[in-house]
Design an enzyme around this catalytic site. Structure first.
Site, PDB file in Angstrom:
ATOM      1  N   ASP A  94       0.864  -1.170   0.000  1.00  0.00           N
ATOM      2  CA  ASP A  94       0.000   0.000   0.000  1.00  0.00           C
ATOM      3  C   ASP A  94       0.909   1.231   0.000  1.00  0.00           C
ATOM      4  O   ASP A  94       1.991   1.209   0.583  1.00  0.00           O
ATOM      5  CB  ASP A  94      -0.890  -0.037   1.256  1.00  0.00           C
ATOM      6  CG  ASP A  94      -2.006   0.986   1.166  1.00  0.00           C
ATOM      7  OD1 ASP A  94      -2.101   1.684   0.139  1.00  0.00           O
ATOM      8  OD2 ASP A  94      -2.792   1.083   2.128  1.00  0.00           O
ATOM      9  N   GLY A 108      -1.681   6.048   1.250  1.00  0.00           N
ATOM     10  CA  GLY A 108      -2.902   6.860   1.163  1.00  0.00           C
ATOM     11  C   GLY A 108      -3.876   6.564   2.298  1.00  0.00           C
ATOM     12  O   GLY A 108      -4.487   7.478   2.858  1.00  0.00           O
ATOM     13  N   ASP A 145      -8.107  -7.313   0.771  1.00  0.00           N
ATOM     14  CA  ASP A 145      -7.172  -7.375   1.894  1.00  0.00           C
ATOM     15  C   ASP A 145      -7.885  -6.797   3.107  1.00  0.00           C
ATOM     16  O   ASP A 145      -8.741  -5.920   2.959  1.00  0.00           O
ATOM     17  CB  ASP A 145      -5.916  -6.532   1.632  1.00  0.00           C
ATOM     18  CG  ASP A 145      -6.183  -5.059   1.855  1.00  0.00           C
ATOM     19  OD1 ASP A 145      -6.898  -4.465   1.026  1.00  0.00           O
ATOM     20  OD2 ASP A 145      -5.742  -4.508   2.875  1.00  0.00           O
TER      21      ASP A 145
END
Ligand SMILES: [Zn+2]
Length: 388
Positions: free
Chosen positions: A93, A96, A267
């Site tokens: 990731d 954000g 996820d």
């Protein structure tokens, strides 16, 4: 990098599908669930456990890794796969999502996001699209995410509209700033609960060259029907020939519902957090293993579950360990819940192959929803995730 994306099977009555695509660490088959390995470990499980369960992909957090150890440190040790001893697919990731965490977020500027280092509250830094691509490139993940402007679902429509444009600008810059040719790059569709903004964001994102498309800003406390409406609207308009990833969703019934809308991967910390709080998943619903009645139950957590925990131990023993707060209880509980997610994905695949997904979706909602031993709600738990 070319994903060599293929649709293997599609259900006739729903949007559910089986797809296969390539990453730098082999071919993945969807639908799949990714356990969260924020700091390069799924809590309480080793990489060997993850492989043994048959998990195809995990997701680490590049922002947290950069702040805690540094991406160059990871690169020096041969990259994240070598360091973790995990040869499956690894997503990262971009950071954000940390915009909705007060401990990290300071402000958004056109150049990027100003984050605070939660390990050193005084230090602030600017995460630009170029910076997040460098960090993810050095970490060596297989799938990188663009820097997105992530707003809480409670923010105004104006804020979400700005975020859609900002995410597009940053997405463009991320495409140019990519340093690792072996890495796939996914775009992120934002727009909160506003369907017109979601459509606009989808259109803007699809005008850029991405290897897959993610839906961001969902499963953060908005009502479930709203989340579903957004997913069904977006999946109807984005192109079919690419991976579709719903970020942050991990509650079993909603996963099965959104697979039916054409989502491929997910996820969430949901199964691992539930396990830590003694909530274990079975095809017949959730159970609270610390409840007194299980201390006399000599059956496994789930009769036909082939996981390490169910093959070796009874509910009585796991209940005893949980009540005694023995550290091994965490591993046994987590193992079962992650295994359950894998099993559920296998069941979903079988239903797609046999063209009976709608029936499967209804039956699963009925059986999983019938037990009411649910100490927590997903939205609340997600806010409590400790990242440092
Ligand atoms: Zn089990």
């Amino acid at each position: 990098m070319n994903t060599q994306f293929k649709i293997i099977a599609e259900d006739d009555k729903t949007g559910a599908r089986i797809t296969r695509w390539k990453t730098n660490h082999g071919t993945v088959e969807t639908p799949f669930f990714m356990p969260v390995a924020t700091k390069m470990a799924v809590k309480h499980l080793t990489s060997t456990d993850i492989k043994e369960i048959g998990i195809q992909a995990v997701i680490a957090n590049s922002l947290v890794l950069e702040l805690s150890r540094g991406s160059l440190y990871i690169e020096k040790r041969g990259g994240i796969h070598k360091l973790m001893n995990y040869d499956g697919t690894i997503f990262t990731d971009s950071g954000g999502f940390q915009m909705i965490r007060e401990s990290f977020y300071e402000k958004t500027t056109p150049k990027g996001v100003v984050f605070r280092d939660p390990l050193n509250q005084k230090k602030s830094f600017l995460a630009t699209p170029e910076w997040v691509m460098h960090v993810q490139g050095h970490i060596g993940s297989d799938v990188a995410m663009i820097l997105d402007d992530h707003n809480a679902h409670t923010h105004t429509k104006e804020k979400h509209a700005e975020a859609v444009l900002q995410t597009y600008e940053w997405g463009k810059q991320c495409v140019h700033a990519k340093i690792n040719p072996k890495q796939l790059l996914f775009g992120i569709i934002q727009g909160g609960s506003y369907l017109d903004l979601r459509k606009k964001s989808a259109k803007l994102m699809e005008s850029l060259q991405f290897d897959g498309m993610a839906l961001g800003g969902l499963a953060t406390g908005e009502p479930i029907p709203v989340m579903k409406k957004v997913v069904s609207t977006v999946t109807k308009i984005i192109k079919k020939e690419q991976p579709r990833y719903l970020m942050g969703l991990g509650s079993p019934i909603e996963m099965i519902n959104t697979i039916g809308m054409g989502i491929d991967c997910f996820d969430s910390t949901y199964p691992t957090q539930n396990a830590r709080h003694n909530t274990l998943f079975t095809m017949q619903g959730k159970i609270d293993i610390a409840k007194g009645r299980y201390i006399h139950d000599d059956n496994p957590i789930e009769e036909d579950c082939d996981c390490y925990t169910c093959k070796n131990y009874t509910k009585a023993y796991v209940c005893h360990l949980a009540k005694s707060e023995e550290p091994i209880a965490m591993r046994l509980k987590t193992y079962h819940n992650i295994f359950f997610m894998k099993r559920l994905m296998n069941e979903a695949k079988l239903a797609i192959k046999e063209n009976r997904y709608q029936k499967f979706e209804k039956e699963f909602a009925r059986s999983f929803g019938k037990k009411k031993e649910q100490p927590q709600k997903e939205g609340k738990k997600q806010k409590n995730v400790s990242l440092v």
